[in-house]
Scaffold this motif. Sequence first.
Motif, mmCIF file in Angstrom:
data_model
loop_
_atom_site.group_PDB
_atom_site.id
_atom_site.type_symbol
_atom_site.label_atom_id
_atom_site.label_comp_id
_atom_site.label_asym_id
_atom_site.label_seq_id
_atom_site.Cartn_x
_atom_site.Cartn_y
_atom_site.Cartn_z
ATOM 1 N N ARG A 1 0.822 -1.213 0.000
ATOM 2 C CA ARG A 1 0.000 0.000 0.000
ATOM 3 C C ARG A 1 0.858 1.267 0.000
ATOM 4 N N ASP A 2 0.490 2.206 -0.878
ATOM 5 C CA ASP A 2 1.053 3.568 -0.906
ATOM 6 C C ASP A 2 2.533 3.630 -1.251
ATOM 7 N N VAL A 3 3.101 2.574 -1.775
ATOM 8 C CA VAL A 3 4.505 2.603 -2.215
ATOM 9 C C VAL A 3 4.606 1.869 -3.548
ATOM 10 N N THR A 4 5.718 2.134 -4.243
ATOM 11 C CA THR A 4 5.947 1.388 -5.481
ATOM 12 C C THR A 4 6.363 -0.034 -5.152
ATOM 13 N N SER B 1 8.708 -4.592 -2.652
ATOM 14 C CA SER B 1 8.254 -3.209 -2.638
ATOM 15 C C SER B 1 9.274 -2.350 -1.898
ATOM 16 N N ARG C 1 8.937 -1.123 0.876
ATOM 17 C CA ARG C 1 8.817 -1.372 2.316
ATOM 18 C C ARG C 1 9.478 -2.687 2.741
ATOM 19 N N CYS D 1 4.248 -4.155 7.005
ATOM 20 C CA CYS D 1 3.860 -3.477 5.764
ATOM 21 C C CYS D 1 2.380 -3.734 5.481
#
Length: 590
Positions: free
Chosen positions: A514-517, A547, A549, A555
Motif C-alpha cells: 500500500r502507498d509505495v511502489t 516493494s 517497504r 507493511c
Amino acid sequence: MQHNYYFLKQLSAALAVELEGLLFVSCFSQNKDELLLGFANQERGFYIRALLSSVLCCLSFPNGYNRSRKNSIDLFEAANGLYVQAVRQFENDRSFALYLSKEPKSKTMQEKQEEQDSTIEKTEKIILFKMYGQRGNVVLFEQDEQTQKWVVTEIFKSELEKDWLLDLDQLDKKIVQDATTFEQQGWQKTFPTFDKEIINFLEKTYQKNMQQLSFQEISQQLPLLEKPNYFVYSQNKALYFSLFAPLEKSKKNLSDTLEVSDKLQLSGGSKPPDNYNEKYQYLSDTSKVSDKLSCVLLQTTNPLLALNEFYHTFIHTYYFEEEKKNILKKLETQIKQTANYIWKTEQKLLDFIGSLSFEQIANIIMANLHQIPTQPNYSSSTIELFDFYNNKPLVIKLKENLTPQKLAETYYKKGKNQKKEIDTLEANLLQKQTKLQQVQQHFDNLQRMTDFAALRAYIKTHDLEEKIEEKQALQLFKRFECEGFEILVGKNAANNDLLTQRHTYKEDLWLHARDVTGSHVVVKYQAGKKFPAAVVQRAAELAAYFSKRKHESICPVIYTPKKFVRKPKGAAQGAVKIEREQVLLVKPNL
C-alpha cells in the motif's frame, strides 16, 4: 511435376469423368492457403482440396471433409447450385477450368463434341485452376452482360493481384511441334512445356544434352508423356512425383512399391476396393522417405490416386519434420536456459561459501566492540577488525549514526535472509538439475523418432507442448507456490502491466504493497476453491518484500479480485486503479 502440363492434361481428363454432371454445392477455406470445393448428386460426392502455399502447390481429392465452425469462410457462392458441364484443359498451359451451367449434362452432350461446344456456350460460371507453382490460384469467371466477355469476379489468393486481369482467350497456346520448327527455332520454343524433370530424363536416357538431341529422339519419348505411369518415390531424402520411374532403383526398392492397376480408378463415382485404404494411407514411418537412396512408394496409371499419395506423403513428411524441429528447438532453448540458471546458481553459492556470511561479520563486530568508537559520528567510514575465522584483518564499513550493537544487529538480520536465500538457491538448484535431466532425456528421445504418430503420442503423453508454453509464460514473472496455489510476481513497471493486463483473469487475487511502489502480485484462481488464509498471507508477504517497504518490520498490503483492478487510459506503466480492496498487515518475507 504435379503441376506439369502433361500431368494436368491427364488429370483434367480424369476429373472430367468424375465431375461432369455433378452439382457444385460448396466452396470454403479454413486457412489462407487451402481451398476445398464440393460436388455432389443424389448418389455420390466428390471433393477437391487445393493447397496453394509457398511450400506446395497441389490438388488432392479427399473422401469427405469436416468443416470447422470457426475460422471458415464461404467462397465462390455465385457458383453454388450449378452443374459441371465440362472440364477443359488449356492447350500447352498449366491450367484447366470447370464449366458450370444451370442444366445437367445429358448423355448426348457427353458423347458428341458438337454438343460439348454448345454446352460451353450455355455456361453460367467458370472456375479456373491456375497451377503455376507459388503463383497458383483458383479464379471464378462470369460473363459480362454487355461485352459478353468472361471476366474475373472472385479470386482465392487475393495477393495475386494480376490474376484479376486474366483472360481465358489468352490461356490456350498454339504451338507447332514439327521437325521444321524444331530445326528453325530449337527445342525450347518447340517444346516449351518441358520442365526440368523431363529435360533431365531425356538427357539421361540419351546421354546427351538437349542441344544435341534430334527431333526424332525427342518424339520417341513423347508417348511416355501422353499415357504415362505415375510414380511417387523418395530419393536422396526428398519426395518426388514423376511421370518417370527413378533411374536408380534396386530389387529392394521394387519390393516396397505399391502397385495400383487401372482397375482401381474412381471413374463414375465407384468406391475404391476394401484394401485400398491400407495401401493408400500415407507413411507412418517417414524413415522410408528420408533414409533410403531410392524408394518407390506408389506406381499407378491413375492420376487421382497418384496425386493423393503424393499430397498425403508430402504433408505427412513435411509437417512431421516441422513439428519435430519446433519441439526440439523449444526443448533446446529450455536446456540452455536451465543449464545457464544452474551455472549462475552454482557460482552464487560458491561466492557465499568463499566469503564471510553476514552472521559471521556480526559475530566479529560483537567480539571486537571494544575497538569500535561508540560516538554516533565516526571519524572514519571504515574500521579494521581481526577476523578470527580466517586469522586475518577484516575491514568493515561503518554507518553514520549507528552504534556498533545496532550495526551488528543489522548484519544478523541480513544473515537470516542470507541463510534463507542459500536454502532457496540449493532447493532451486536441485530442482533445476532434475529438470535438466528430464528435458535432456525428452530431447534425445524425440531426436531419434521417425514416426509421426509416435511423435504426437510422445508429446501428448508427456505434456511437452503445454509445459513448454507454460514455462515460456512463467519465465516472464517470478513464480512461487503455496498450498498448491500459483503466485506470480511482476519484475518491473512494464512487467507489472503485462502480468495484470495479459496474464491475469477476473477471478485471480491481486495484491500490492500500500502507498509505495512495488511489484504486482497475483494468486491464480482454482475453480471451485476459495483462497486459503495462508495463501493470501504468503502472497501479501511477497508483495511487501518486492516493494519499497521490504526492510520495514510491518507493511500494509492491499488485495482484491482482479476484476476490481483497471488501468486508466494514459496511466503510467504499472499504475492501476483499485476498488473494493482489503488491507492485510504482514512482515515482508521472501
